[in-house]
Scaffold this active site. Structure first.
Site, mmCIF file in Angstrom:
data_model
loop_
_atom_site.group_PDB
_atom_site.id
_atom_site.type_symbol
_atom_site.label_atom_id
_atom_site.label_comp_id
_atom_site.label_asym_id
_atom_site.label_seq_id
_atom_site.Cartn_x
_atom_site.Cartn_y
_atom_site.Cartn_z
ATOM 1 N N SER A 110 -70.763 -59.996 57.401
ATOM 2 C CA SER A 110 -71.451 -59.027 56.528
ATOM 3 C C SER A 110 -70.515 -58.408 55.489
ATOM 4 C CB SER A 110 -72.123 -57.920 57.353
ATOM 5 O OG SER A 110 -73.239 -58.426 58.047
ATOM 6 N N TYR A 147 -79.245 -68.482 66.362
ATOM 7 C CA TYR A 147 -79.671 -68.578 64.961
ATOM 8 C C TYR A 147 -80.763 -69.611 64.799
ATOM 9 C CZ TYR A 147 -75.314 -66.110 63.665
ATOM 10 O OH TYR A 147 -74.296 -65.203 63.533
ATOM 11 N N GLY A 184 -76.074 -57.572 51.790
ATOM 12 C CA GLY A 184 -76.552 -57.505 50.411
ATOM 13 C C GLY A 184 -76.665 -56.108 49.850
ATOM 14 N N LEU A 223 -70.845 -58.264 52.404
ATOM 15 C CA LEU A 223 -71.661 -57.570 51.404
ATOM 16 C C LEU A 223 -72.627 -56.585 52.046
ATOM 17 C CD1 LEU A 223 -72.563 -60.441 48.880
ATOM 18 C CD2 LEU A 223 -70.803 -58.671 48.658
ATOM 19 N N LEU A 257 -74.370 -53.933 49.299
ATOM 20 C CA LEU A 257 -73.296 -53.588 48.364
ATOM 21 C C LEU A 257 -73.516 -54.172 46.963
ATOM 22 C CD1 LEU A 257 -70.208 -53.783 50.732
ATOM 23 C CD2 LEU A 257 -70.874 -51.806 49.336
ATOM 24 N N THR A 258 -74.521 -55.017 46.796
ATOM 25 C CA THR A 258 -74.863 -55.469 45.442
ATOM 26 C C THR A 258 -75.650 -54.404 44.683
ATOM 27 O OG1 THR A 258 -77.010 -56.452 46.046
ATOM 28 C CG2 THR A 258 -75.029 -57.838 46.291
ATOM 29 N N GLY A 259 -76.185 -53.429 45.409
ATOM 30 C CA GLY A 259 -76.998 -52.381 44.793
ATOM 31 C C GLY A 259 -78.466 -52.707 44.712
ATOM 32 N N LYS A 260 -78.874 -53.872 45.177
ATOM 33 C CA LYS A 260 -80.272 -54.272 44.977
ATOM 34 C C LYS A 260 -81.269 -53.483 45.822
ATOM 35 C CE LYS A 260 -79.967 -58.291 48.137
ATOM 36 N NZ LYS A 260 -80.048 -59.770 48.173
#
Length: 351
Positions: free
Chosen positions: A239, A54, A244, A241, A246-249
């Site tokens: 992961s 990382y 990300g 989400l 699953l936020t719909g963005k």
């Protein structure tokens, strides 16, 4: 509410939320990383996860930056005894910039020794509580790419035997540099082989597996979840989400400014056929039951009986606060039934 759950048979209790840190060093500055660590500790989170590779995406110029940021925080705050610190050694790879001699990383004694010394130096500590194999030395489906499995009879270079890897890890435990070991991006076959070898007295026993797990990818339930109840090896879920998604963005190919997939174009795992339809269904369910998409997705992961800790990541304090607020969410049996009904229709579109 935040819980403290056993980390396998280690004798350690880790918070049910773990702070993931892979954005430190690219998307997040050192000061921002320190602010996230402070907020997490203030909310009772005692578990921090990182890796030698990382920040992400992996680059020679930023490799190790996340561990360095955590290290400066530990030194400045004097917080080493307040946290359970996990990092990872890279598995078989062509990323030869990870090693001083330019050789491709493998999970043998030489590579593992070099990797732990680098991690300890950057983290400014004498030991890590959990040392994980970031991915196997053998070829397996990785990060949503089934093509990474070699065809039968291929010329894949010889694998480092699991017993040899465990022997190298045993040396680190004996030296006091590592307290416990875990796996990541692992299969049921691999976990069983590691447990079997340890049962024969070959190396330390695995206490956890860190794999992707979210509403778009529940494959962990198919063969690995049973190990939590029968062998005490739980999941460190990453992961939650779905990066990300699953936020719909990102629905319909949207690319919001500053978002991860906008910056790095690395979200292909969650852009497969059927993912948008599944995401839309979960968004509709969240609205129906009066939850935010983040609350539904995060509470689902944290509440699974085989999950030891849910590894959350954020690029802003506001995002981190939103996720921490999901600890007050309780999923009723009715909501769980609705989630499972969507799963029955849409399955795992992003394994």
């Amino acid at each position: 509410m935040l819980e403290y759950r056993p980390l396998g048979d280690s004798g350690l209790a880790v918070s049910s939320i773990c702070l993931g840190t892979m954005t430190f060093g690219q998307q997040n500055t050192e000061a921002e990383g320190h602010a996230q660590l402070d907020l997490a500790l203030d909310h009772g989170i005692n578990f921090i996860d990182t890796a030698e590779i990382y920040s992400i995406p992996p680059r020679p110029e930023t490799q190790g930056s996340t561990e360095r940021i955590i290290g400066t925080w530990l030194k400045a705050r004097g917080s080493r005894d307040k946290v359970i610190l996990a990092t990872k050694v890279a598995g078989r790879s062509t990323q030869n910039w990870l090693r001083a001699d330019g050789a491709n990383p493998r999970l043998d004694a030489r590579n593992i020794q070099e990797a732990i010394e680098g991690s300890l130096r950057r983290l400014q500590t004498d030991y890590v509580d959990l040392y994980q194999l970031h991915w196997p030395d053998r070829a397996v489906p990785l990060f949503g790419n089934p093509a990474s499995v070699p065809a039968r009879g291929s010329n894949e270079s010889p694998e480092v035997p699991i017993e040899d890897t465990l022997g190298a890890l045993a040396d680190l435990v004996t030296a006091g540099k590592v307290r416990h070991i875990g796996l990541s991006n692992e299969t049921a076959w691999g976990l069983q082989r590691f447990l079997g070898a340890a049962g024969k007295g070959i190396g330390p026993r695995v206490v956890s597996v860190q794999n992707a797990y979210n509403l778009l990818n529940r494959t962990y339930e198919e063969a690995l979840a049973e190990f939590a109840a029968r062998d005490g090896v739980g999941l460190l879920a990453y992961s939650p989400l779905a990066q990300g998604y699953l936020t719909g963005k990102y629905l319909g190919g949207a690319r919001p400014a500053g978002a991860r997939s906008t910056l790095f174009n690395r979200g292909q795992r969650y852009e497969k056929p059927g993912t948008d339809a599944a995401i839309t269904a979960y968004l509709a369910l969240a609205a129906e039951v009066g939850l935010s998409p983040v609350a539904l997705a995060q509470a689902w992961v944290t509440s699974r009986p085989f999950v030891t800790s849910n590894i959350i990541g954020a690029t802003s304090i506001a995002q981190l606060q939103e996720t921490l607020a999901t600890l007050s969410v309780t999923l009723t049996p009715e909501i769980e039934a609705k989630v499972n009904a969507i799963f029955q229709l849409h399955g795992n579109p992003a394994p």
